[in-house]
Structures are given as structure tokens and as C-alpha cells.
Design a protein around this motif. Structure first.
Motif, PDB file in Angstrom:
ATOM      1  N   SER A 197     -54.119 -41.335 -18.307  1.00 48.35           N
ATOM      2  CA  SER A 197     -54.561 -42.555 -18.979  1.00 48.35           C
ATOM      3  C   SER A 197     -53.523 -42.996 -20.001  1.00 48.35           C
ATOM      4  O   SER A 197     -53.729 -42.894 -21.214  1.00 48.35           O
ATOM      5  N   GLY A 247     -48.807 -36.985 -26.236  1.00 44.91           N
ATOM      6  CA  GLY A 247     -50.146 -36.483 -25.972  1.00 44.91           C
ATOM      7  C   GLY A 247     -50.102 -35.345 -24.977  1.00 44.91           C
ATOM      8  O   GLY A 247     -49.025 -34.902 -24.583  1.00 44.91           O
ATOM      9  N   GLU A 281     -53.561 -36.655 -20.771  1.00 42.62           N
ATOM     10  CA  GLU A 281     -53.701 -37.922 -21.506  1.00 42.62           C
ATOM     11  C   GLU A 281     -52.592 -38.888 -21.120  1.00 42.62           C
ATOM     12  O   GLU A 281     -52.828 -40.042 -20.803  1.00 42.62           O
TER      13      GLU A 281
END
Lengths: 260, 323, 277
Positions: free
Chosen positions: A238, A230, A234
């Protein structure tokens, strides 16, 4: 997931070493694509398979299962492949042959090109490449690899890339052997390469901080598998994979409690 | 009470061609019992040479030029390596090396290597008592004690090996521990496990005073109380961990902090600073500030005025222009 | 250059090289200053220190002439055998180690086969089957062709270790072909090692020739240190107490081999940083 314009596209790409009971799966069923002009970092701990994956993209290893396509075709002729896909390695000192001068080894790089430029053109391109990495040509004339500092040697590897102007650069831990103060310099030159040559860069590193700073996308590798991919935000802010979460937790950061 | 004192320590070594390399110059600090000092610097700054000097272990080609090192009032200078090995190492000052592989005899089991250390320093102790002691101690390390003790070094993982080395180095409850890059060869997850073990030993008071040497500043932020930054053989800044990490004053410390990259929110836009060049050649005499060549705020006089440690903002800085 | 300087700092190397150069000079210059004659010049077994400094043999030939010729022949055989064994061994070893896979396995198999077969027996059999025309060169050739496997095996291990270094990867992505990689990027790293192996091969070549000549299978066209010993033995010099028939040539063989071993041992200390003090 596979895009027609991807510069690299891997589908269940696997690489095993050894035979019989001693078989080791270094890269395990990876599926990914890398688009032209992107900077992608492959991040993982020691033995996660990131270097093997990089060597496969470079054409030094072939997949034992699955496919790895470069511009929609598997790599068959490595010499043609290396005109477009080049690399810098981790330890700049072990990258050069200690028995020859650095300049003569930069000249050797022209061997991969389809048409060797004229003698004068070669010298000019070497000089320009050296200037691009902020080294005056006379500083290295007649010098052997062991006469330069680590930072200078790493810049020699980058000068080689400025000479060859490939489409893709595979950078395998290019800053792990240089001091922190010099590291930012090396990164600057890599960014310059990307800007000037519209290059695609694949970074292989264990340093997620570095990957976070330079990349457009991150791949997190663990035990031969890509466990998460990602954008840097990202992945680091997270994370979804437990391996990424652990990797992030284990890195000592100055602004965050580490061992409670 | 001062446990460890180093006063103006300078060290040099001789190359094969007779050149004198001044690897460490004018290092001074004191440590109280219970203190943890971190020493940070980049490759070739003299960290590892300093470690040998701090133990009083002078094996040619390394020689002391000047200065003194004292442990609990006892000087370690002008002593033979045999004397230091017998009377100082293991009990008073113990070293944890970086490469666990080189530190362990590959042909012997961990329990035998460890038992020898105890037997060498304690007369009249029988084999059984030694093994009981070993088990008790290894139980603190968070590993499978039986398996580790009965293994050869090669059968262990890198983390188990390094924890065994730390366990063996601290078997005799040394008053001082000097850890020379103990986790640099490990990946981050293993590093965390090893640091946790060191914290556990500190908590159990197996030892309480430590010098921790590394090139990684973020690690020191979590390990050390005070931090010394080393450049070209000198301490350039010495202060509390908070001061050095969050409020550096020496231009070199600032550069080191500025060059750090981290995967934390909001750090992506931060551009790391870079300094060109390399540290000066320590075989030649240097008159001015050693960082002047690369210093972004150097003044002309910096190149020929020697810089001494001075106190600003409650810490020592080797720069007369630092604010 | 620095390497040579370091070598000359080692007393062992200086002693070895002086001795060895001494024997070469003796073999090359000796015949120019001393009137060599292989004809009968005196009576059978004249004692030394008389008209003939080292006495004469059973045919009344001057031993100094015989020894000078024999020395030259032995050195020639040693160098020929050493060069052949080192060249074949190095090439096969370097190639097998670099290539790996099936080619490596095959080279390994051949190497092991040659190692398992007792080469001295082969040497005897081959020498024995050449009744006519068993020349010095042929003996050197046979020795060289039977002793290369040791070199091959040692070089192969070194080559395989260097193969995984980064500069080989870089040479490959520079487009360098296999031959160039072998000669430019692997051989120089092995040069000091190959040199030491060569020294040992020369020494063992000289010893092998002496041994095979001693049992009567030596060259028929020339005199070597080994054939001098063989003739002494055949004519009962040992039983007659004619010590000058075998002591000088034995000493000469010992000196050459000793000098070569000195060179090898001292060079290892300089080339191998781990052995440096």
C-alpha cells in the motif's frame, strides 16, 4: 522520530558536490533513524543518491548540511568508525587489488583492528571465515582475484566481514553482479551474519524484490530524498508516495500485467 | 511460413593463447513471421556469441564450428563480414545492441547517423526525402522528434539514446530484429518506456519478428511468445512463455525460477533457491550433462551421458530424467 | 612473467630492446676490450679506415675512444635525468591525484608553472651560470629537475581515475594510511604507465644533453656525444668536410633514441588492452 538508541540518526542530512553553479545535491534533507539489529534497505533508481547516503554512513563522505549521528555522535575518527561499521561493495572484482593474493588481502583487513591478534590467531580466523562462506581454505591459497568466479569473489568480501565482525554492515548492491542462482547463497550468508553477530545491515539496492525479501524496513529514495519509509508490506502493498507507486508499476513481475 | 531457421549451430572462438572455447553448442530453432523468441541465460552462457552467429557475422576470433542459419531460405553461413554487412544487416536481420553509447558516433547528430543508414541502402534518394522519412519514423517513438534528431548522442538521456538506437536499427523495416539486452543498462522506469516503444513498432508492423535476449526472466514473460533457456552454450529448455515461467521442467530452469525474488503479496515467505558452483569451463571437452555438477537431482550417469533435446509436455527439454 | 612473454612476442619490442641493450653493452664492455686512450695518438684529422678505424679529431685523438666514453656519458645523463624526472613526477602526480582538493590544486599550479616556463631556456641559464664545476651529474640533475612536470601531469590524471575504484575504498576501510594506499593500491596499477613515461624521459634526457652540449654549455669534466659534436663544430669540421667528426656520434644518438621510442611504442600496445589487435 529520533530515538535515543538509534544506531544511525540523520536529521536533515544533506550532501552536495561541486561548487557555485555546478552544485549537485546528491542527498537532500534526509531524516531517518536505523535501530540496532535491523535490516534496512535503501531502494531507488540510478542516480537517486542511495550510494552517496551509504558512503556517508560509512564515513567516506561527510554531510555538507544537517547531521548524521552514529550512536548519538557524529563520525569524527573514521578509523574507529570502521572497527564497527564495515561494507561490502557491488563489484567484487574491482574490490580487490589484482596484484596481491586474496589471502594476503584478507589479512590486510586486520589492519583496522585496535589490537592485531597473533600470527597464528590471524590464520585461524581467516580459515574460519572462509569456512563460514563455504570455501575450503586450500581452494584460494596462492590465488589472485582474477582466478575466481564472481560468486566466489563476492563470498571473499563476506569472509572479510566474518573476520572483522563489525556491528553494522553497509551492503552496496552486493548481489547485482552475481548470477540469480548464486544470489540466494549470498543472501543466506548475509542472514547468517545477522544471526550470528546480531549485526545491523543497511542494504543499498535497485531491486525492490530483493529488498522486500530481506528487510525489516524499506526506504524509497528519489532525487536525493527519502520519499517513503515503512515495513516491506506497507511500502510495497500500500504505497503512499507517487514515486513508490511508479517504481512498483514499472518493474515487470510475472503475476501481474505490465504493459497494457 | 518459416522465416528464420537455425539448425545445430555450434560456434567457437580462439583465445590469445590458442585455446578453443566452445561458446555455443547445438542450438536449433525455427521462427515464423510475427513470432517473438526470448533467450534467457546468465552471464557467460554464450548469449552474445550466439547473436553474432545468428547474423552470420563471423569476425575472428569467432568461428562457426557446425550448423546452418537461414533467413527466408537464404543461408548466412560461409559469407564474408563485408557481404553480411552490405546485403543482410539492416534490411534482413538487424541488431539492437545493449550499450547505446558505443553504437552511436559521438561526433555526429542523430539525424546524420540515421540519414547515412538510409542513404547507404537506397540509391537515388535525395536528402529532403530522407529527412521527411526520418521525421515520420521518429514521430512514432514518443519523443520530441526535432530535439532528438538535432542532438548529439551525449545530449540525450539514456532512454532517448536507446530509443534512437532502436529507431536507427529498424529504419529499413528489417524482417528480423535481434535485440541483445536492449534494456539491461537502463533503470526500470526507462526500461518500461523503451519496451513500450518496441511494442508500438511491432503494432505498426515496422518489424514483426524478434529475438529478445536478456538475463531477466520476468521481462521475457511480458515480451516473448516462446522462451529458450541457455546454459553453458546450450539451449536446455525451449517452450512457450507460459510453459517456461509457470511450469518449468529442466532442473536449471526450475532453479532460475526458484531464485527469483519479487515484491508481490505473499512472496516474502518464499525462500529463494540457491545453487552453488559455476558453469563448466568451455575450453575443455564435456562428455556428460553440462548442468550435472550443480544439478540438485543429478544421477551418477548424468556426469558422463550427453543429454539431447527431447519433447516432454509439449516443449523441448535437454534432460532425460525431466518429467 | 606473462607480460614479458607478450612483450617478447612483439617484433618491434624485440628490435628496440636489442638495439638498446646493444648500446649499453657497447658502453660498458667496449672500454674493456678496446684500448681507450684520450691522448694524442695520431695526426690531426686522420681519415677513417686507416690506422684508426673512425679516424682522429682535431687534436689527433682516436674517435673510437671518444665515442665509447661519450656513449657512456650520454646514457648516464639520460638515466639520471629520467630517474629524477620520473620519481618526482610520479610522486607528486600520484599524491595530487589521490588527495584532490587544495593540495591537488597547488601541485597542479606548480606543475603548470613549470610547464609554461620554457625548460630549455632555464636549462641554458642554469648551465650558463655554472662556469666552474659544470659536471655531467649536474647537467643530468638540471635536466631531471626541469622535465618532471609532464610526468606529474600524466600520472595525476591516472591516479585520479583509480582513486574512485572500489579497491581503494576497501583499502581505506581496512585502515590503510595514505602512503600505503599510494604505494600498494595505486602505484602497481600505474607501473606499466610509469615505465613508459620513464623510457621517454630517458630519451629526452639524452637529447637535451646533446642539445645543450652542442651549444657549448655541456659538462666540462667529461666527454659526451654532445660535446664531441660541439668540438667538431667549434673546429670547423663541418666546413672542412671532416664528416667522421660528427656523423658517428649523430648516428649513435639517433640509434639510442630510436631504440627507446620503439620500446615505448611496442610496450604501449601490450600494456594497453584497447590497442591490442
Amino acid at each position: 522520530m529520533l530515538n535515543k538508541n538509534s544506531i544511525f540518526a540523520a536529521n536533515n542530512c544533506t550532501r552536495e558536490f561541486g561548487t557555485g553553479k555546478k552544485i549537485v545535491r546528491a542527498v537532500d534533507n534526509t531524516t531517518f533513524s536505523i535501530e540496532s539489529g535491523e535490516i534496512v534497505s535503501i531502494v531507488g533508481g540510478s542516480g537517486c543518491g542511495k550510494s552517496v547516503l551509504a558512503k556517508m554512513m560509512l564515513g567516506l563522505y561527510k554531510p555538507t548540511d544537517g547531521t548524521l549521528l552514529y550512536n548519538n555522535a557524529p563520525v569524527t575518527n573514521t578509523k574507529i568508525h570502521w572497527r564497527e561499521v564495515q561494507a561490502v561493495f557491488q563489484d567484487p572484482f574491482s574490490c580487490f587489488n589484482q596484484f596481491f593474493t586474496i589471502r594476503s588481502q584478507l589479512k590486510d583487513a586486520f589492519g583496522i583492528l585496535q589490537e592485531k591478534p597473533s600470527h597464528k590467531e590471524i590464520e585461524k580466523r581467516i580459515d574460519n571465515a572462509l569456512l563460514a562462506v563455504n570455501i575450503k581454505p586450500h581452494e584460494i591459497s596462492g590465488k589472485y582475484p582474477f582466478e575466481l568466479s564472481g560468486g566466489q569473489m563476492q563470498r571473499m568480501l563476506l569472509a572479510r566481514i566474518f573476520i572483522l565482525r563489525p556491528k553494522v554492515l553497509i551492503a552496496d548492491e552486493p548481489t547485482s553482479m552475481v548470477d540469480a542462482c548464486v544470489r540466494a547463497n549470498i543472501l543466506d550468508y548475509l542472514m547468517k551474519l545477522k544471526e550470528e553477530l546480531k549485526m545491523t545491515i543497511v542494504f543499498v539496492t535497485h531491486d525492490i524484490g530483493l529488498a522486500y525479501y530481506v528487510s525489516d524496513r524499506l526506504f524509497i529514495m528519489h532525487n536525493g530524498r527519502i520519499v517513503e519509509q515503512g515495513t516491506p508490506d506497507e511500502v510495497t502493498l500500500s504505497p503512499r508516495s507517487e514515486h513508490t507507486v511508479r517504481l512498483l508499476e514499472d518493474i515487470p513481475e510475472i503475476h501481474r500485467a505490465w504493459i497494457c | 511460413m518459416t522465416l528464420f531457421e537455425v539448425e545445430q549451430l555450434s560456434l567457437h572462438y580462439l583465445t590469445r593463447f590458442g585455446e578453443k572455447i566452445h561458446a555455443v553448442t547445438d542450438v536449433s530453432f525455427t521462427m515464423k513471421k510475427g513470432e517473438i523468441l526470448g533467450i534467457a541465460g546468465e552471464s557467460g552462457c554464450g548469449k552474445s556469441t550466439l547473436v553474432n552467429g545468428l547474423m552470420g557475422l563471423f569476425i575472428p576470433p569467432l568461428y562457426p564450428t557446425d550448423g546452418i542459419v537461414k533467413v527466408a531460405g537464404e543461408s548466412l553461413m560461409n559469407r564474408t563480414p563485408e557481404d553480411i554487412r552490405k546485403n543482410v544487416l539492416s534490411r534482413k536481420v538487424s541488431m539492437i545492441p545493449q550499450g547505446a553509447f558505443n553504437a552511436l558516433n559521438p561526433t555526429r547528430k542523430i539525424k546524420d547517423i540515421a540519414a547515412d543508414v538510409i542513404a547507404a541502402h537506397m540509391k537515388d534518394i535525395d536528402r529532403k526525402a530522407i529527412h521527411t522519412r526520418l521525421r515520420e519514423r521518429f514521430d512514432l517513438f514518443g519523443m520530441n522528434t526535432e530535439k532528438v534528431l538535432n542532438s548529439y548522442p551525449i545530449q540525450l538521456t539514456a532512454g532517448e539514446r536507446q530509443r534512437s538506437v532502436i529507431g536507427i536499427s529498424t529504419l529499413l523495416n528489417p524482417r528480423m530484429v535481434i535485440a541483445d539486452e536492449p534494456t539491461s543498462a537502463l533503470d526500470v522506469s526507462t526500461q518500461k518506456i523503451v519496451i513500450k516503444m518496441i511494442f508500438n513498432l511491432l503494432e505498426k508492423e515496422i518489424f514483426s519478428t524478434m529475438i529478445f535476449i536478456t538475463h531477466e526472466l520476468p521481462l521475457l514473460r511480458h515480451v516473448a511468445d516462446t522462451i529458450a533457456i541457455m546454459y553453458a552454450g546450450e539451449f536446455v529448455e525451449l517452450g512457450t512463455a507460459e510453459q517456461i515461467i509457470f511450469d518449468p521442467r529442466h532442473p536449471y530452469t526450475k532453479a532460475l525460477m526458484g531464485a527469483m525474488l519479487s515484491a508481490e503479496a505473499g512472496q516474502k515467505q518464499k525462500k529463494p533457491t540457491a545453487i552453488e558452483g559455476a558453469p563448466p569451463n568451455l575450453a575443455k571437452p564435456i562428455t556428460g550433462c553440462r548442468f550435472a555438477e550443480r544439478c540438485p537431482v543429478a544421477k551418477p550417469q548424468c556426469h558422463h551421458t550427453k543429454q539431447n533435446m527431447r519433447i516432454i509436455a509439449d516443449r523441448q527439454v535437454r534432460c532425460e530424467y525431466a518429467q | 612473467m606473462k607480460l614479458l612473454k607478450n612483450l617478447l612476442k612483439s617484433p618491434m619490442f624485440v628490435a628496440g630492446i636489442t638495439l638498446f641493450l646493444g648500446t649499453i653493452i657497447l658502453a660498458l664492455i667496449g672500454p674493456l676490450t678496446y684500448p681507450i686512450t684520450l691522448e694524442r695518438v695520431g695526426s690531426q684529422y686522420s681519415t677513417p679506415f686507416g690506422r684508426f678505424f673512425l679516424g682522429t679529431d682535431h687534436l689527433g685523438r682516436d674517435y673510437i675512444s671518444l665515442l665509447l666514453r661519450g656513449l657512456r656519458a650520454s646514457l648516464y645523463v639520460g638515466f639520471l635525468a629520467g630517474t629524477i624526472a620520473t620519481t618526482i613526477g610520479t610522486l607528486l602526480g600520484i599524491y595530487g591525484g589521490f588527495k584532490g582538493g587544495i593540495i591537488d590544486d597547488m601541485i597542479n599550479m606548480i606543475t603548470n608553472l613549470f610547464i609554461v616556463i620554457p625548460s630549455f631556456v632555464v636549462l641554458i641559464l642554469i648551465s650558463g651560470s655554472f662556469e666552474d664545476g659544470r659536471s655531467l651529474t649536474l647537467i643530468g640533475l638540471i635536466i631531471g629537475l626541469t622535465t618532471w612536470p609532464w610526468t606529474a601531469r600524466a600520472v595525476r590524471a591516472q591516479s585520479a581515475a583509480i582513486k574512485s575504484k572500489d579497491h581503494i575504498s576497501l583499502a581505506r576501510i581496512n585502515g590503510d594510511g595514505t602512503l600505503l594506499v599510494l604505494l600498494k593500491h595505486i602505484l602497481p596499477y600505474l607501473a606499466s604507465y610509469v615505465f613508459m613515461v620513464f623510457i621517454l624521459q630517458v630519451a629526452s634526457g639524452i637529447l637535451s644533453e646533446a642539445a645543450i652540449s652542442m651549444i657549448g654549455l655541456g659538462p666540462l669534466d667529461s666527454i659526451s656525444l654532445g660535446t664531441i659534436l660541439n668540438q667538431a663544430k667549434n673546429n670547423g669540421a663541418l666546413g672542412d668536410g671532416v664528416w667522421w667528426a660528427f656523423i658517428p656520434s649523430t648516428i649513435m644518438i639517433t640509434v639510442i633514441v630510436f631504440a627507446l621510442y620503439l620500446i615505448n611504442t611496442s610496450a604501449e600496445g601490450v600494456f594497453n588492452p584497447r590497442l591490442r589487435k
